[in-house]
Scaffold this motif. Sequence first.
Motif, PDB file in Angstrom:
ATOM      1  N   THR A  46       0.894  -1.387  -0.421  1.00 57.26           N
ATOM      2  CA  THR A  46      -0.186   0.105   0.151  1.00 57.26           C
ATOM      3  C   THR A  46       0.711   1.145   0.274  1.00 57.26           C
ATOM      4  O   THR A  46       2.359   0.889  -0.062  1.00 57.26           O
ATOM      5  N   THR A  47       0.461   2.087   0.067  1.00 55.00           N
ATOM      6  CA  THR A  47       0.654   3.284  -0.169  1.00 55.00           C
ATOM      7  C   THR A  47       2.206   4.141   1.444  1.00 55.00           C
ATOM      8  O   THR A  47       2.983   4.189   1.314  1.00 55.00           O
ATOM      9  N   LYS A  48       1.098   3.253   2.237  1.00 53.06           N
ATOM     10  CA  LYS A  48       1.319   3.086   3.370  1.00 53.06           C
ATOM     11  C   LYS A  48       2.887   2.846   3.946  1.00 53.06           C
ATOM     12  O   LYS A  48       3.990   2.365   4.767  1.00 53.06           O
ATOM     13  N   SER A  49       2.459   1.249   3.096  1.00 54.69           N
ATOM     14  CA  SER A  49       3.381   0.212   3.300  1.00 54.69           C
ATOM     15  C   SER A  49       4.164  -0.394   1.543  1.00 54.69           C
ATOM     16  O   SER A  49       3.335  -1.246   1.284  1.00 54.69           O
ATOM     17  N   PRO A  50       5.127   0.030   1.633  1.00 53.84           N
ATOM     18  CA  PRO A  50       5.729   0.046  -0.434  1.00 53.84           C
ATOM     19  C   PRO A  50       6.345  -1.008  -0.239  1.00 53.84           C
ATOM     20  O   PRO A  50       6.191  -1.679  -1.406  1.00 53.84           O
ATOM     21  N   LYS A  51       6.426  -1.984   0.561  1.00 56.75           N
ATOM     22  CA  LYS A  51       7.293  -2.898   0.878  1.00 56.75           C
ATOM     23  C   LYS A  51       6.203  -4.248   0.975  1.00 56.75           C
ATOM     24  O   LYS A  51       6.384  -5.546   1.178  1.00 56.75           O
ATOM     25  N   GLY A  52       4.521  -4.249   1.243  1.00 59.07           N
ATOM     26  CA  GLY A  52       4.191  -4.945   2.197  1.00 59.07           C
ATOM     27  C   GLY A  52       4.061  -4.574   3.751  1.00 59.07           C
ATOM     28  O   GLY A  52       5.288  -3.390   3.933  1.00 59.07           O
ATOM     29  N   LYS A  53       3.433  -5.499   4.708  1.00 56.10           N
ATOM     30  CA  LYS A  53       3.282  -5.093   6.177  1.00 56.10           C
ATOM     31  C   LYS A  53       3.765  -6.159   6.783  1.00 56.10           C
ATOM     32  O   LYS A  53       5.039  -5.887   8.152  1.00 56.10           O
ATOM     33  N   LEU A  54       3.751  -7.291   6.043  1.00 50.66           N
ATOM     34  CA  LEU A  54       3.615  -8.035   7.297  1.00 50.66           C
ATOM     35  C   LEU A  54       5.864  -8.447   6.495  1.00 50.66           C
ATOM     36  O   LEU A  54       6.006  -8.004   6.481  1.00 50.66           O
ATOM     37  N   ARG A  55       6.295  -9.423   7.785  1.00 51.76           N
ATOM     38  CA  ARG A  55       7.343  -9.458   7.854  1.00 51.76           C
ATOM     39  C   ARG A  55       7.700 -11.240   7.421  1.00 51.76           C
ATOM     40  O   ARG A  55       7.199 -11.956   7.704  1.00 51.76           O
ATOM     41  N   LEU A  56       8.911 -11.398   6.852  1.00 44.28           N
ATOM     42  CA  LEU A  56       9.002 -12.615   5.665  1.00 44.28           C
ATOM     43  C   LEU A  56       9.768 -13.734   7.099  1.00 44.28           C
ATOM     44  O   LEU A  56       9.206 -14.206   6.801  1.00 44.28           O
ATOM     45  N   MET A  57      10.707 -13.234   8.083  1.00 44.27           N
ATOM     46  CA  MET A  57      11.081 -14.101   8.700  1.00 44.27           C
ATOM     47  C   MET A  57      10.260 -14.818   9.702  1.00 44.27           C
ATOM     48  O   MET A  57      10.429 -16.625  10.220  1.00 44.27           O
ATOM     49  N   TYR A  58       9.287 -13.839  10.035  1.00 44.96           N
ATOM     50  CA  TYR A  58       8.826 -14.357  11.162  1.00 44.96           C
ATOM     51  C   TYR A  58       7.417 -14.685  11.086  1.00 44.96           C
ATOM     52  O   TYR A  58       6.814 -14.734  11.979  1.00 44.96           O
ATOM     53  N   GLU A  59       6.841 -14.184  10.347  1.00 42.52           N
ATOM     54  CA  GLU A  59       5.538 -14.325   9.677  1.00 42.52           C
ATOM     55  C   GLU A  59       5.212 -14.908   8.566  1.00 42.52           C
ATOM     56  O   GLU A  59       4.503 -15.843   8.432  1.00 42.52           O
ATOM     57  N   CYS A  60       5.453 -14.343   7.437  1.00 43.96           N
ATOM     58  CA  CYS A  60       5.195 -15.481   5.848  1.00 43.96           C
ATOM     59  C   CYS A  60       5.522 -16.706   5.455  1.00 43.96           C
ATOM     60  O   CYS A  60       5.157 -17.130   5.596  1.00 43.96           O
ATOM     61  N   ASN A  61       7.491 -16.174   5.752  1.00 44.54           N
ATOM     62  CA  ASN A  61       7.533 -17.812   6.039  1.00 44.54           C
ATOM     63  C   ASN A  61       6.922 -18.907   6.567  1.00 44.54           C
ATOM     64  O   ASN A  61       7.084 -20.167   6.123  1.00 44.54           O
ATOM     65  N   PRO A  62       7.427 -19.083   8.163  1.00 50.10           N
ATOM     66  CA  PRO A  62       6.608 -20.400   8.561  1.00 50.10           C
ATOM     67  C   PRO A  62       5.052 -20.400   7.648  1.00 50.10           C
ATOM     68  O   PRO A  62       4.796 -21.281   7.820  1.00 50.10           O
ATOM     69  N   LEU A  63       4.578 -19.112   7.629  1.00 43.96           N
ATOM     70  CA  LEU A  63       2.948 -19.870   7.505  1.00 43.96           C
ATOM     71  C   LEU A  63       3.111 -20.169   5.932  1.00 43.96           C
ATOM     72  O   LEU A  63       2.282 -21.086   5.505  1.00 43.96           O
ATOM     73  N   ALA A  64       4.383 -19.018   5.221  1.00 42.36           N
ATOM     74  CA  ALA A  64       4.132 -19.610   4.036  1.00 42.36           C
ATOM     75  C   ALA A  64       4.332 -22.048   4.195  1.00 42.36           C
ATOM     76  O   ALA A  64       3.964 -22.642   2.721  1.00 42.36           O
ATOM     77  N   MET A  65       4.523 -22.105   5.024  1.00 40.80           N
ATOM     78  CA  MET A  65       5.937 -23.211   4.790  1.00 40.80           C
ATOM     79  C   MET A  65       4.043 -24.532   5.110  1.00 40.80           C
ATOM     80  O   MET A  65       4.095 -25.498   4.822  1.00 40.80           O
ATOM     81  N   ILE A  66       3.865 -24.017   6.161  1.00 39.63           N
ATOM     82  CA  ILE A  66       2.881 -24.233   6.599  1.00 39.63           C
ATOM     83  C   ILE A  66       1.490 -24.579   5.271  1.00 39.63           C
ATOM     84  O   ILE A  66       1.380 -26.158   5.242  1.00 39.63           O
ATOM     85  N   ILE A  67       1.326 -23.689   4.608  1.00 39.80           N
ATOM     86  CA  ILE A  67       0.402 -23.771   3.880  1.00 39.80           C
ATOM     87  C   ILE A  67       1.312 -24.575   2.589  1.00 39.80           C
ATOM     88  O   ILE A  67       0.159 -25.443   2.341  1.00 39.80           O
ATOM     89  N   GLU A  68       2.337 -24.636   2.588  1.00 36.04           N
ATOM     90  CA  GLU A  68       2.400 -25.563   1.303  1.00 36.04           C
ATOM     91  C   GLU A  68       2.095 -26.492   2.149  1.00 36.04           C
ATOM     92  O   GLU A  68       2.094 -27.466   0.461  1.00 36.04           O
ATOM     93  N   GLN A  69       2.631 -26.938   3.133  1.00 33.73           N
ATOM     94  CA  GLN A  69       2.352 -28.403   3.211  1.00 33.73           C
ATOM     95  C   GLN A  69       1.423 -29.422   3.261  1.00 33.73           C
ATOM     96  O   GLN A  69       1.121 -29.968   3.489  1.00 33.73           O
ATOM     97  N   ALA A  70       0.668 -28.561   3.187  1.00 38.59           N
ATOM     98  CA  ALA A  70      -0.778 -28.292   3.659  1.00 38.59           C
ATOM     99  C   ALA A  70      -1.565 -28.314   2.146  1.00 38.59           C
ATOM    100  O   ALA A  70      -3.334 -28.452   1.816  1.00 38.59           O
ATOM    101  N   GLY A  71      -0.858 -27.969   1.566  1.00 37.17           N
ATOM    102  CA  GLY A  71      -1.778 -28.112  -0.167  1.00 37.17           C
ATOM    103  C   GLY A  71      -1.862 -26.529  -0.717  1.00 37.17           C
ATOM    104  O   GLY A  71      -3.006 -26.689  -1.757  1.00 37.17           O
ATOM    105  N   GLY A  72      -1.232 -25.759  -0.061  1.00 38.61           N
ATOM    106  CA  GLY A  72      -2.210 -24.174  -0.859  1.00 38.61           C
ATOM    107  C   GLY A  72      -0.251 -24.134  -1.209  1.00 38.61           C
ATOM    108  O   GLY A  72       0.115 -24.403  -1.425  1.00 38.61           O
ATOM    109  N   LYS A  73      -1.040 -22.725  -1.065  1.00 39.86           N
ATOM    110  CA  LYS A  73       0.365 -21.384  -1.875  1.00 39.86           C
ATOM    111  C   LYS A  73       0.694 -19.939  -1.116  1.00 39.86           C
ATOM    112  O   LYS A  73      -0.330 -19.846  -0.494  1.00 39.86           O
ATOM    113  N   ALA A  74       1.559 -19.956  -1.252  1.00 35.33           N
ATOM    114  CA  ALA A  74       2.180 -18.462  -0.543  1.00 35.33           C
ATOM    115  C   ALA A  74       3.373 -17.846  -1.905  1.00 35.33           C
ATOM    116  O   ALA A  74       4.411 -18.156  -2.094  1.00 35.33           O
TER     117      ALA A  74
END
Length: 341
Positions: A269-297
């Motif tokens: 967003t204009t307020k969060s030009p790189k996004g708001k969520l953090r890669l290391m301790y929000e997006c990466n762990p949830l991405a591993m979980i979602i892929e292991q559950a058959g989803g996508k990130a």
Amino acid sequence: MYKPNKVITLGQFIIERQTDFPYAKGELSRLLRDIGIAAKIVNREVNKAGLVDILGEAGTDNVQGESQKKLDVYANEQFIAALSSGGETCAVASEENEEMINIESAVSKNAKYVVAIDPLDGSSNIDVNVSVGTIFSIYRRTTLTGKSDLSDFMQKGTDQIAAGYVIYGSSTMLVYTTGKGVNGFTLDPSIGEFCLSHPDMTIPKTGNIYSINEGNYLHFPDGVKKYMKYCQEEDAATKRPYASRYVGSLVADFHRNMLKGGIYIYPTTTKSPKGKLRLMYECNPLAMIIEQAGGKASDGFNRILDIQPTTLHQRTPLFIGSSDMVNKAEEMMTRYSQVSV
Ligand code: P6P
């Protein structure tokens, strides 16, 4: 004949799955146990937050410049203490701390792992009794001996050994993966144990829930705007319009979408030009979980787990959930928001 349901506790499950790691000598099992213990302690305080002086502002700011709630400072202390005393973790990177934390005692024990953690995500919801969560990511250290350093954390999400979250909601659940599927455990307060309640969790390939802060609509990329309109169109064959569900607590939205199918989007967003969520301790762990559950990130274009980290607290846009829904959103991003290189 009465056959008692076989209750499998988190501890029993971890030990039974020890064989998944023939070369491990139980260190990862003990690390996961340490996280479970801290989660039970944090849960106890979250559940009585309204009764004791643990609500409200701590009067400090975290590295993000966000005012810290007393409970997220408390949660941070509990997880760092549990990981430090457990002896299997040589360093911790926390949303609540600007620098990584070296655990000297564990270094002397030649600890193998480092942990990145968001100790209490969505903490602004605590005072209004909305579900909050903990998100964690476990890597094997890459440095060989002595003190850990930043390079131990600058690993892609594909290098995670394990990842998980705790949701402190109508019930408290711990959900984790070590790369061999996703399993969910519900805390039984009567025995103080996390018990296997959701074995082999998988996310539906598609769904009809989309989670996004629609208040930022004017500041979204065109591809996100087009996808939101797609979600809102009438089309019986694809069960549209979808339902808009946004709790404002990532773990709560993620967990609901895991069970029912859906997509969560936090774009630039204009307020969060790189996004708001953090890669290391929000997006990466949830991405591993979602892929292991058959989803996508993805970040709208690229797989989250393939992003090469460069700083501890770096942010990324996040599109996560049912694979068909993430694919559709990526299609819109490519068609309407492709960044010209
Ligand atoms: P917004 C909480 O601060 C959080 O990190 C996530 O848990 C949540 O999904 C998101 O931010 C909410 O952000 O900008 O929509 O209030």
